[in-house]
Design an enzyme around this catalytic site. Structure first.
Site, mmCIF file in Angstrom:
data_model
loop_
_atom_site.group_PDB
_atom_site.id
_atom_site.type_symbol
_atom_site.label_atom_id
_atom_site.label_comp_id
_atom_site.label_asym_id
_atom_site.label_seq_id
_atom_site.Cartn_x
_atom_site.Cartn_y
_atom_site.Cartn_z
ATOM 1 N N THR A 151 0.704 -1.032 0.025
ATOM 2 C CA THR A 151 -0.066 0.242 -0.111
ATOM 3 C C THR A 151 0.862 1.186 -0.150
ATOM 4 O O THR A 151 2.145 1.133 0.448
ATOM 5 C CB THR A 151 -0.912 -0.069 1.255
ATOM 6 O OG1 THR A 151 -1.523 -1.169 1.006
ATOM 7 C CG2 THR A 151 -1.492 1.197 1.577
ATOM 8 N N ASP A 190 -8.288 -2.346 5.059
ATOM 9 C CA ASP A 190 -8.584 -1.546 5.879
ATOM 10 C C ASP A 190 -8.301 -0.053 5.505
ATOM 11 O O ASP A 190 -8.707 1.027 6.021
ATOM 12 C CB ASP A 190 -7.322 -1.549 7.177
ATOM 13 C CG ASP A 190 -5.786 -1.517 6.573
ATOM 14 O OD1 ASP A 190 -5.864 -2.263 5.307
ATOM 15 O OD2 ASP A 190 -4.894 -0.964 7.011
HETATM 16 N N1 ASP Z 1 -3.446 -2.921 4.182
HETATM 17 C C1 ASP Z 1 -3.875 -3.384 3.007
HETATM 18 C C2 ASP Z 1 -4.870 -4.237 2.895
HETATM 19 O O1 ASP Z 1 -5.132 -4.800 3.766
HETATM 20 C C3 ASP Z 1 -2.639 -3.713 2.344
HETATM 21 C C4 ASP Z 1 -1.335 -3.353 2.508
HETATM 22 O O2 ASP Z 1 -1.019 -2.652 3.390
HETATM 23 O O3 ASP Z 1 -0.362 -3.445 1.544
HETATM 24 O O4 ASP Z 1 -5.649 -4.145 1.846
#
Ligand code: ASP
Length: 298
Positions: free
Chosen positions: A160, A191
């Site tokens: 992300t 999230d």
């Molecule tokens: N938090 C993100 C999700 O669960 C994934 C990530 O942080 O890469 O969609």
């Protein structure tokens, strides 16, 4: 006048055996470009969006162009933004067909009475707003989070992107964008678009947060909101971030957070081996790091 500052991350999925030179070079470019914008008086909200757009467009992270498909072969992207000065927020979930989900999230905040639009509704709204489309997903998306060199088969990866900003008027903002976890189910929302989980900003609490990691755990722990509650009751940004990441770890989650305080002091915290991240302020030079031990080196 506050002293502007900015921090950003490109996900907590870095692994030592892979080379991240391109990410490091790009992240430094983003940090320096955004410092110039802040020095010129740009707002925290504008800078947060512009930084995330640069990260989305790079194709280097699992967000925007770098997103990889879900199990059904579709690209479903999540993003959110929060304005710490007003408490307003916007988000899109499982958005398909648009280039910059963070721009859609900002439009939800600015131009609707809602906080989150999802799926087809989010796409219809983005179309009405005339936002840039992705005409040919197969040609556009790079799938930065896929590929065997990056993540072994069967391992859910994350990459992300996010940004937290303090502008010269003392306003805080946070924005986060993701393609979600690699090999996620269709319709899965993490999230990132959940205000209080992956993103939160509050001038009253003196805190702006963007998270990355195993989203299900970050939702359950209400990570971003909790960090701001901790700073509101006297914790430093580093104490708040570390305590919250420890809590995520205690329930089985992994990942990291970036936190900006109202005085421009920032914190990074993670329980993964690495998290791409960058920081700059009007009083300290641009810094980019991935692991825990080389902060001063780059
Ligand atoms: N938090 C993100 C999700 O669960 C994934 C990530 O942080 O890469 O969609």
């Amino acid at each position: 006048m506050a002293k502007p500052a900015l921090i950003l991350h490109g996900g907590a999925g870095a692994r030592r055996e892979r080379n991240y030179d391109a990410e490091v070079v790009h992240m430094r470019e983003v940090v320096e470009a955004m410092k110039a914008r802040l020095d010129a008086g740009a707002s925290a909200l504008d800078v947060a969006v512009e930084a995330v757009v640069m990260l989305e467009d790079s194709g280097l992270y699992v967000a925007g162009r770098g997103a990889s498909p879900n199990l059904a072969g579709d690209y479903e992207l999540d993003a959110s933004i929060m304005d710490g000065a007003t408490g307003k927020a916007g988000a899109v979930a499982a958005l398909q067909g648009f280039r910059n989900p963070v721009v859609a999230a900002r439009a939800v905040m600015d131009r609707t009475p809602h906080v989150m639009l999802a799926g087809n509704g989010a796409a219809r709204f983005a179309a009405e707003q005339g936002l840039a489309r992705v005409e040919e997903p197969a040609a556009w998306f790079t799938g930065a989070g896929k590929g065997e060199d990056n993540h072994p088969p069967g391992v859910l990866s994350h990459g992300t992107v996010g940004c937290c900003v303090l502008d010269s008027q003392g306003r805080l903002a946070a924005a986060t964008s993701t393609g979600g976890m690699t090999a996620k189910r269709w319709g899965r929302v993490g999230d990132v678009p959940v205000i209080g989980a992956g993103t939160y900003a509050s001038n009253a609490d003196g805190c702006a947060v963007s998270a990355t990691g195993s989203g299900e755990y970050f939702i359950r722990a209400t990570v971003a909101r909790d960090i701001c509650s901790r700073t509101a009751t006297g914790a430093s940004v580093q104490q708040a971030a570390d305590a919250e990441i420890a809590e995520v770890g205690s329930i089985g989650g992994d990942g990291g957070v970036i936190v900006m305080g109202k005085d421009g002091v920032h914190a990074f915290s993670m329980n993964t081996s690495g998290m791409y991240r960058g920081a700059v302020s009007s009083t300290s030079p641009a810094r980019v790091a991935i692991y825990g031990d080389e902060e001063a080196a780059r």
